[in-house]
Design a protein around this motif. Sequence first.
Motif, PDB file in Angstrom:
ATOM      1  N   PHE A 180       0.815  -0.792   0.010  1.00 16.89           N
ATOM      2  CA  PHE A 180      -0.038  -0.087  -0.302  1.00 16.89           C
ATOM      3  C   PHE A 180       0.641   1.337  -0.425  1.00 16.89           C
ATOM      4  O   PHE A 180       1.820   1.728   1.209  1.00 16.89           O
ATOM      5  CB  PHE A 180      -1.072  -0.251   1.066  1.00 16.89           C
ATOM      6  N   GLN A 181       0.824   2.483  -1.162  1.00 15.13           N
ATOM      7  CA  GLN A 181       1.312   3.533  -0.694  1.00 15.13           C
ATOM      8  C   GLN A 181       0.035   4.300  -0.731  1.00 15.13           C
ATOM      9  O   GLN A 181      -1.103   4.367  -0.730  1.00 15.13           O
ATOM     10  CB  GLN A 181       2.298   3.150  -2.590  1.00 15.13           C
ATOM     11  N   PRO A 182       0.588   5.639  -0.630  1.00 17.09           N
ATOM     12  CA  PRO A 182      -0.217   6.732  -0.212  1.00 17.09           C
ATOM     13  C   PRO A 182      -1.252   6.768  -0.906  1.00 17.09           C
ATOM     14  O   PRO A 182      -1.225   6.722  -2.588  1.00 17.09           O
ATOM     15  CB  PRO A 182       0.404   8.089   0.117  1.00 17.09           C
ATOM     16  N   GLY A 183      -2.494   6.732  -1.367  1.00 14.43           N
ATOM     17  CA  GLY A 183      -3.525   6.850  -2.229  1.00 14.43           C
ATOM     18  C   GLY A 183      -4.315   5.503  -2.903  1.00 14.43           C
ATOM     19  O   GLY A 183      -5.397   5.295  -3.764  1.00 14.43           O
ATOM     20  N   SER A 184      -3.433   4.507  -1.596  1.00  9.27           N
ATOM     21  CA  SER A 184      -4.096   3.265  -2.201  1.00  9.27           C
ATOM     22  C   SER A 184      -5.052   2.479  -1.333  1.00  9.27           C
ATOM     23  O   SER A 184      -6.252   1.935  -2.055  1.00  9.27           O
ATOM     24  CB  SER A 184      -3.198   2.488  -1.972  1.00  9.27           C
ATOM     25  N   HIS A 185      -5.206   3.723  -0.585  1.00 11.77           N
ATOM     26  CA  HIS A 185      -6.455   3.834   0.133  1.00 11.77           C
ATOM     27  C   HIS A 185      -7.264   4.451   0.760  1.00 11.77           C
ATOM     28  O   HIS A 185      -6.227   5.598   1.334  1.00 11.77           O
ATOM     29  CB  HIS A 185      -5.619   2.274   0.794  1.00 11.77           C
ATOM     30  N   GLY A 186      -8.316   4.192   1.716  1.00 18.06           N
ATOM     31  CA  GLY A 186      -8.805   5.976   2.171  1.00 18.06           C
ATOM     32  C   GLY A 186     -10.380   5.556   3.127  1.00 18.06           C
ATOM     33  O   GLY A 186     -10.778   3.536   3.255  1.00 18.06           O
ATOM     34  N   SER A 187     -10.063   5.915   3.909  1.00 18.42           N
ATOM     35  CA  SER A 187     -11.728   6.184   5.184  1.00 18.42           C
ATOM     36  C   SER A 187     -11.970   7.151   5.285  1.00 18.42           C
ATOM     37  O   SER A 187     -10.950   8.073   5.816  1.00 18.42           O
ATOM     38  CB  SER A 187     -10.042   5.258   6.416  1.00 18.42           C
ATOM     39  N   THR A 188     -13.105   7.437   5.486  1.00 16.59           N
ATOM     40  CA  THR A 188     -12.976   9.015   5.712  1.00 16.59           C
ATOM     41  C   THR A 188     -13.288   9.072   7.623  1.00 16.59           C
ATOM     42  O   THR A 188     -12.453  10.763   7.570  1.00 16.59           O
ATOM     43  CB  THR A 188     -15.190   8.730   5.892  1.00 16.59           C
ATOM     44  N   PHE A 189     -13.695   8.181   8.451  1.00 10.07           N
ATOM     45  CA  PHE A 189     -12.917   8.180   9.485  1.00 10.07           C
ATOM     46  C   PHE A 189     -12.299   7.740  10.476  1.00 10.07           C
ATOM     47  O   PHE A 189     -11.585   8.502  11.303  1.00 10.07           O
ATOM     48  CB  PHE A 189     -14.057   7.921  10.319  1.00 10.07           C
ATOM     49  N   GLY A 190     -10.988   7.467   8.551  1.00  6.56           N
ATOM     50  CA  GLY A 190      -9.749   6.812   9.921  1.00  6.56           C
ATOM     51  C   GLY A 190      -9.091   7.531  10.375  1.00  6.56           C
ATOM     52  O   GLY A 190      -8.641   8.806   9.586  1.00  6.56           O
ATOM     53  N   GLY A 191      -8.454   7.149  11.528  1.00 11.41           N
ATOM     54  CA  GLY A 191      -7.144   8.125  12.103  1.00 11.41           C
ATOM     55  C   GLY A 191      -7.375   9.417  12.803  1.00 11.41           C
ATOM     56  O   GLY A 191      -6.918  10.011  13.223  1.00 11.41           O
ATOM     57  N   ASN A 192      -8.928   9.319  13.151  1.00 16.03           N
ATOM     58  CA  ASN A 192      -9.448  10.476  13.639  1.00 16.03           C
ATOM     59  C   ASN A 192      -8.610  10.542  15.448  1.00 16.03           C
ATOM     60  O   ASN A 192      -8.579   9.523  15.103  1.00 16.03           O
ATOM     61  CB  ASN A 192     -10.881  10.746  13.539  1.00 16.03           C
ATOM     62  N   PRO A 193      -8.236  11.411  15.985  1.00 15.38           N
ATOM     63  CA  PRO A 193      -7.306  11.564  16.696  1.00 15.38           C
ATOM     64  C   PRO A 193      -8.762  11.576  17.762  1.00 15.38           C
ATOM     65  O   PRO A 193      -7.443  11.129  18.929  1.00 15.38           O
ATOM     66  CB  PRO A 193      -7.582  13.384  16.933  1.00 15.38           C
ATOM     67  N   LEU A 194      -9.642  11.451  18.450  1.00  9.50           N
ATOM     68  CA  LEU A 194     -10.995  10.723  19.335  1.00  9.50           C
ATOM     69  C   LEU A 194     -10.584   9.341  19.412  1.00  9.50           C
ATOM     70  O   LEU A 194     -10.069   9.070  20.790  1.00  9.50           O
ATOM     71  CB  LEU A 194     -12.143  11.193  18.915  1.00  9.50           C
ATOM     72  N   ALA A 195     -10.296   8.730  18.223  1.00  9.43           N
ATOM     73  CA  ALA A 195     -10.336   6.943  18.396  1.00  9.43           C
ATOM     74  C   ALA A 195      -9.131   6.835  18.647  1.00  9.43           C
ATOM     75  O   ALA A 195      -9.162   5.837  19.567  1.00  9.43           O
ATOM     76  CB  ALA A 195     -11.036   6.622  16.930  1.00  9.43           C
ATOM     77  N   CYS A 196      -8.072   7.539  18.349  1.00 13.95           N
ATOM     78  CA  CYS A 196      -6.511   6.902  18.143  1.00 13.95           C
ATOM     79  C   CYS A 196      -6.033   7.417  19.908  1.00 13.95           C
ATOM     80  O   CYS A 196      -5.680   7.263  20.497  1.00 13.95           O
ATOM     81  CB  CYS A 196      -5.954   7.884  17.503  1.00 13.95           C
ATOM     82  N   ARG A 197      -6.481   8.194  20.363  1.00 13.48           N
ATOM     83  CA  ARG A 197      -6.597   8.533  21.422  1.00 13.48           C
ATOM     84  C   ARG A 197      -6.389   7.817  22.832  1.00 13.48           C
ATOM     85  O   ARG A 197      -6.612   7.519  23.886  1.00 13.48           O
ATOM     86  CB  ARG A 197      -6.986  10.657  22.483  1.00 13.48           C
ATOM     87  N   ALA A 198      -8.139   6.581  22.307  1.00 11.67           N
ATOM     88  CA  ALA A 198      -8.629   6.395  23.085  1.00 11.67           C
ATOM     89  C   ALA A 198      -7.988   5.233  22.888  1.00 11.67           C
ATOM     90  O   ALA A 198      -8.206   4.144  23.977  1.00 11.67           O
ATOM     91  CB  ALA A 198     -10.156   6.128  22.549  1.00 11.67           C
ATOM     92  N   GLY A 199      -7.579   4.052  21.731  1.00  9.12           N
ATOM     93  CA  GLY A 199      -7.009   3.275  21.985  1.00  9.12           C
ATOM     94  C   GLY A 199      -5.625   3.283  22.669  1.00  9.12           C
ATOM     95  O   GLY A 199      -5.095   3.189  23.250  1.00  9.12           O
ATOM     96  N   ILE A 200      -4.795   4.858  22.489  1.00  5.71           N
ATOM     97  CA  ILE A 200      -3.337   5.091  23.412  1.00  5.71           C
ATOM     98  C   ILE A 200      -3.881   4.403  24.416  1.00  5.71           C
ATOM     99  O   ILE A 200      -2.981   3.357  25.821  1.00  5.71           O
ATOM    100  CB  ILE A 200      -3.345   6.132  23.116  1.00  5.71           C
ATOM    101  N   ALA A 201      -4.771   4.856  25.015  1.00  3.77           N
ATOM    102  CA  ALA A 201      -5.612   5.287  26.931  1.00  3.77           C
ATOM    103  C   ALA A 201      -5.423   3.304  27.032  1.00  3.77           C
ATOM    104  O   ALA A 201      -4.969   3.215  28.302  1.00  3.77           O
ATOM    105  CB  ALA A 201      -6.591   6.122  26.506  1.00  3.77           C
TER     106      ALA A 201
END
Length: 280
Positions: free
Chosen positions: A157-178
């Motif tokens: 996968f290279q940049p542009g091969s895949h996309g996600s509307t909400f992927g990597g959003n700060p709230l979900a990522c911070r929850a994952g870290i916690a």
Amino acid sequence: KYGAAQGIERPAILVMENSFHGRTLATLSATGNKKAQEGFAPLVEGFIRVPYNDPEAVRAAAAQHANIVAILVEPVQGEGGVRVPALGYLNQLREICDQNQWLLMLDEIQTGNGRTGRYFAFQHNGIQPDVLTTAKGLGNGVPIGACLARGQAAEIFQPGSHGSTFGGNPLACRAGIAVVETLFNEGLIARAAQMGDWLLEQFRERLKDDAKVVDIRGKGLMIGLELDRPCAELVAQARERELLINVTAGNTLRLLPPFILTEAEAEQLVTGVVELIRAF
């Protein structure tokens, strides 16, 4: 893309009977459950199915199909009835993949994030997958999923091969870290292993004379109690006893207790489920 890079026109992925990988079209096609697939035809092509926990069937498929490029497998089948494979099963799949230049892709949506007593279930086997998916426990209720890759798989996968509307959003990522910080800082993964061993021991001891019980199996806090008959109605009966369980594969009680389960709550769980089964 991995198969295309090898010049394979119609690459295929080897998947397992009784597996469950999701409800989007490709993952539903990979799923080995006819009931889950009903009403969603036509499904996606490119999947070859073999029995779970059967390395020889995988080797036979390798000899018959030159277009296989990867294996997709659950370290423990969750929806399939908490099916725990033989100890060296994943090691043999890793060996077969290496011999055939296939990718080993693990679906750790259910088994990951400490559920089996290691952070990822493959760590029980001392191997490394090429691709791994994780979700569910990663967010502790907050929607998040991740796909991890290494080596050649990470270069596909290279940049542009895949996309996600909400992927990597700060709230979900911070929850994952916690969640990850809490799992390690509070020793909850080791606790899942310890409590899981205790629960299995208790269920096996207290239900050893009940003829309805076909098998008791599990890994960490992922436990299945298989009965000799369909038992979907036990879900509602358990709820009346203030127990939350589910029934999968038609005849298996699946228990996925929280990692913060106390000794008193564990005893309550065992006592309640044993009484439930005996009264059934």
